[in-house]
Design a protein around this motif. Structure first.
Motif, PDB file in Angstrom:
ATOM      1  N   ILE A   1      -0.274 -17.669   5.616  1.00 56.02           N
ATOM      2  CA  ILE A   1      -1.324 -17.413   4.833  1.00 56.02           C
ATOM      3  C   ILE A   1      -1.335 -16.275   3.766  1.00 56.02           C
ATOM      4  CG2 ILE A   1      -3.021 -18.533   6.292  1.00 56.02           C
ATOM      5  CD1 ILE A   1      -4.482 -15.632   6.973  1.00 56.02           C
ATOM      6  N   ASN A   2      -0.507 -15.137   4.126  1.00 51.64           N
ATOM      7  CA  ASN A   2      -0.388 -14.160   3.119  1.00 51.64           C
ATOM      8  C   ASN A   2       0.626 -14.112   2.095  1.00 51.64           C
ATOM      9  OD1 ASN A   2      -2.140 -12.272   4.688  1.00 51.64           O
ATOM     10  ND2 ASN A   2      -0.507 -11.856   6.266  1.00 51.64           N
TER      11      ASN A   2
ATOM     12  N   GLU B   1      -6.803 -13.214   5.750  1.00 55.96           N
ATOM     13  CA  GLU B   1      -5.702 -12.790   4.925  1.00 55.96           C
ATOM     14  C   GLU B   1      -5.446 -11.119   5.092  1.00 55.96           C
ATOM     15  OE1 GLU B   1      -5.155 -14.143   0.960  1.00 55.96           O
ATOM     16  OE2 GLU B   1      -5.975 -16.128   1.567  1.00 55.96           O
TER      17      GLU B   1
END
Length: 203
Positions: A148-149, A41
């Protein structure tokens, strides 16, 4: 109790009984992720661990204060920014949730989106889950978005998105996906750009 509530409760009990375990983010609830995902991340492994500890602390404080209130609330933590969502029946529960959240060490900003209403039913919850899953799927399969961020919460048809975008184009892409989903009433954007000064560590 839903599966998500059970997972959150399990995370709280783990943090209480085995404090050292709270230092490694392993749960999906409350903003925590697997170790491998955390390292990839934008916030990095250290940031993900810090956020997981904040989430575990807030969940624990909520559960100790009122387990019924705890069951109606959700939170996402990203780089010390805490997003509170959910629906409670009493205004004082909203106040208590915010007050307790500020007690967690490491909280830099509190985004209070808790709603006060007694109208949310099974249909609304099912629809919200569908909307959240649909948006997560769209972000996952969009090669221009690093999914995923980003974290997603949906309450009564309102989508709350937070996280870090590499540029304005990526942010716009995420919000466009959210607005394009059926039954969405509103999209609240709490995404920060990669170079936003608010992401810098506090002195």
């Amino acid at each position: 109790m839903t599966l998500l509530r059970a997972l959150r409760l399990g995370g709280v009990l783990t943090a209480v009984l085995f404090p050292a375990a709270a230092c490694v983010p392993m749960m999906a609830a409350g903003g925590a992720t697997s170790v491998g995902t955390a390292a990839a991340e934008e916030r990095g492994f250290t940031g993900a661990v810090s956020d997981a500890k904040i989430a575990a602390t807030i969940n624990h404080l909520w559960f100790q204060h009122d387990h019924i209130m705890f069951g109606k609330l959700n939170l996402e933590v990203h780089e010390g920014r805490v997003l509170l969502t959910g629906v409670v029946q009493k205004p004082e529960h909203r106040v208590d949730a915010v007050r307790l959240a500020w007690q967690a060490a490491g909280v830099r900003e509190l985004l209070n989106e808790i709603q006060v209403s007694d109208s949310a039913g099974i249909v609304d919850i099912g629809r919200d889950i569908w909307i959240a899953n649909e948006l997560r799927a769209r972000l996952m399969f969009d090669k221009t978005v690093r999914n995923i961020n980003f974290s997603v919460e949906v309450v009564n048809g309102i989508i709350y998105v937070m996280g870090v975008a590499h540029n304005q184009q990526e942010m716009d892409r995420v919000i466009a996906h959210a607005r394009d989903i059926e039954h969405v009433r509103r999209v609240v954007n709490y995404i920060l750009l990669q170079d936003d000064p608010r992401r810098q560590p506090q002195a």
